[in-house]
Structures are given as structure tokens and as C-alpha cells.
Design an enzyme around this catalytic site. Structure first.
Site, PDB file in Angstrom:
ATOM      1  N   GLU A   7       0.827  -1.211   0.000  1.00 31.31           N
ATOM      2  CA  GLU A   7       0.000   0.000   0.000  1.00 31.31           C
ATOM      3  C   GLU A   7       0.864   1.265   0.000  1.00 31.31           C
ATOM      4  OE1 GLU A   7      -2.741  -0.600   3.278  1.00 31.31           O
ATOM      5  OE2 GLU A   7      -3.893  -2.044   2.077  1.00 31.31           O
TER       6      GLU A   7
ATOM      7  N   CYS B 103      -7.416  -7.680 -10.675  1.00 23.93           N
ATOM      8  CA  CYS B 103      -6.500  -8.831 -10.685  1.00 23.93           C
ATOM      9  C   CYS B 103      -7.017  -9.944 -11.588  1.00 23.93           C
ATOM     10  CB  CYS B 103      -6.273  -9.345  -9.268  1.00 23.93           C
ATOM     11  SG  CYS B 103      -5.276  -8.193  -8.299  1.00 23.93           S
TER      12      CYS B 103
ATOM     13  N   CYS C  99      -2.206  -4.980  -5.519  1.00 21.87           N
ATOM     14  CA  CYS C  99      -2.661  -6.234  -4.907  1.00 21.87           C
ATOM     15  C   CYS C  99      -1.583  -7.320  -4.991  1.00 21.87           C
ATOM     16  CB  CYS C  99      -3.900  -6.755  -5.625  1.00 21.87           C
ATOM     17  SG  CYS C  99      -5.343  -5.709  -5.498  1.00 21.87           S
TER      18      CYS C  99
ATOM     19  N   GLU D  34      -1.818 -10.391  -5.954  1.00 25.19           N
ATOM     20  CA  GLU D  34      -1.849 -11.194  -7.186  1.00 25.19           C
ATOM     21  C   GLU D  34      -1.065 -10.517  -8.298  1.00 25.19           C
ATOM     22  OE1 GLU D  34      -4.326 -10.183  -5.245  1.00 25.19           O
ATOM     23  OE2 GLU D  34      -6.111 -11.431  -5.439  1.00 25.19           O
TER      24      GLU D  34
ATOM     25  N   CYS E  31      -9.747  -9.416  -6.664  1.00 25.19           N
ATOM     26  CA  CYS E  31     -10.554  -8.286  -7.132  1.00 25.19           C
ATOM     27  C   CYS E  31     -10.660  -8.337  -8.665  1.00 25.19           C
ATOM     28  CB  CYS E  31      -9.942  -6.967  -6.677  1.00 25.19           C
ATOM     29  SG  CYS E  31      -8.518  -6.446  -7.653  1.00 25.19           S
TER      30      CYS E  31
HETATM   31  N1  THU Z   1      -6.147  -6.688  -2.146  1.00 20.97           N
HETATM   32  C1  THU Z   1      -5.333  -7.622  -2.719  1.00 20.97           C
HETATM   33  O1  THU Z   1      -4.130  -7.659  -2.461  1.00 20.97           O
HETATM   34  N2  THU Z   1      -5.887  -8.491  -3.592  1.00 20.97           N
HETATM   35  C2  THU Z   1      -7.205  -8.523  -3.929  1.00 20.97           C
HETATM   36  O2  THU Z   1      -7.573  -9.235  -4.847  1.00 20.97           O
HETATM   37  C3  THU Z   1      -8.152  -7.719  -3.165  1.00 20.97           C
HETATM   38  C4  THU Z   1      -7.564  -6.570  -2.426  1.00 20.97           C
HETATM   39  C5  THU Z   1      -5.555  -5.707  -1.211  1.00 20.97           C
HETATM   40  C6  THU Z   1      -5.474  -4.299  -1.735  1.00 20.97           C
HETATM   41  C7  THU Z   1      -5.418  -3.514  -0.459  1.00 20.97           C
HETATM   42  O3  THU Z   1      -4.078  -3.441  -0.017  1.00 20.97           O
HETATM   43  C8  THU Z   1      -6.198  -4.356   0.540  1.00 20.97           C
HETATM   44  O4  THU Z   1      -6.307  -5.643  -0.029  1.00 20.97           O
HETATM   45  C9  THU Z   1      -7.584  -3.831   0.862  1.00 20.97           C
HETATM   46  O5  THU Z   1      -8.302  -3.606  -0.306  1.00 20.97           O
END
Ligand code: THU
Length: 134
Positions: free
Chosen positions: A44, A88, A53, A55, A85
Site C-alpha cells: 500500500e 486482478c 494487490c 496477485e 478483485c
Molecule cells: N487486495 C489484494 O491484495 N488483492 C485482492 O484481490 C483484493 C484486495 C488488497 C489491496 C489492499 O491493499 C487491501 O487488499 C484492501 O483492499
């Protein structure tokens, strides 16, 4: 393919998540057709939008090392069952329309899906090629 071993690698990668803002930890382990595994965690940023993310970190690591063919990806998050998400899913689609997506709750509790099930009627590289008349 060893689903449990891949799940374990996703769980390990999750521990490295850099998540000072959401505190939501995600880990991924991507298995290439050549048998290599690339892991990723979410990273982040204080300005939020650069956040990436887990993935897509794993996919970018693999592609940047010349690996473009993927067999499976294991994903785990702080949710009960954390699914990838939409962004991804689209990035997975770029390289592997029928990727095996393993959702990991724990080392022994997993769900297996095909990407075509998670992202039906998808748009991909072939669509652009078609429009160009290739
Ligand atoms: N996040 C992922 O790493 N992968 C996903 O497929 C869904 C969301 C992360 C992004 C962010 O750092 C946190 O989860 C909250 O959204």
C-alpha cells in the site's frame, strides 16, 4: 501440482503484506507452466491509489523474469474466503484465460475455481487482434 504446497507459499507471502492503511493482509503464489513459483503480497501507499494487490505483484514478478505461462495461483487474505478483485482477475486473464485459481482459507481448506468461471465473457488480447484484422 501440489495444491497444499502452493497454498502454504501464499500463506507465507501474506505475512509480508505492507498494509499500514487497510491492515488487510493478502498473499499470492503463482505457479508457472515451467514449475517455478512467484509469490506476492499487497503493497500500500500513503496516497492510496498506487496500492497494488498481491496477485498483481506475483504476476509482475513472473513476467519481469520472462515467465508468461501460468498454471495456477493461490490467494489468501484476512477475509474468510478472499477472492481476487476484478482488476486482478483481468490481469490473470491477460496471460491465462483458464488459470486455476485456488482460494486459500488455511493450509487444508481451499476452494478451486477456473478463471473463466470468475471472469466470464471476458475481454482479452485476442479481441484487439480481431479488431485489427489479424
Ligand atoms: N487486495 C489484494 O491484495 N488483492 C485482492 O484481490 C483484493 C484486495 C488488497 C489491496 C489492499 O491493499 C487491501 O487488499 C484492501 O483492499
Amino acid at each position: 501440482m501440489n495444491v497444499q504446497a502452493l497454498a502454504k507459499q501464499a500463506l507465507e507471502a501474506q505475512k509480508l503484506a505492507y498494509v499500514p492503511y487497510s491492515n488487510f493482509h493478502v498473499g499470492a503464489a503463482l505457479l508457472t507452466k515451467s514449475g517455478k513459483v512467484f509469490t506476492g503480497c499487497n503493497v500500500e501507499s500513503a496516497s492510496y491509489s498506487p496500492t497494488i494487490c498481491a496477485e498483481r505483484v506475483a504476476i509482475a514478478k513472473a513476467v519481469s523474469e520472462g515467465e508468461l505461462e501460468f498454471e495456477a495461483i493461490a490467494v489468501t487474505g484476512d477475509g474468510d474466503w478472499t477472492y481476487p478483485c476484478g482488476v486482478c482477475r483481468q490481469m490473470m486473464r491477460e496471460f491465462a484465460p483458464d488459470l486455476l485459481v485456488i482460494i486459500v482459507k488455511s493450509e487444508t481448506e481451499v476452494r478451486e475455481h477456473r478463471l473463466s468461471e470468475l471472469l466470464p465473457y471476458s475481454f482479452g488480447p485476442e479481441d484487439l487482434a480481431e479488431a485489427k484484422g489479424e
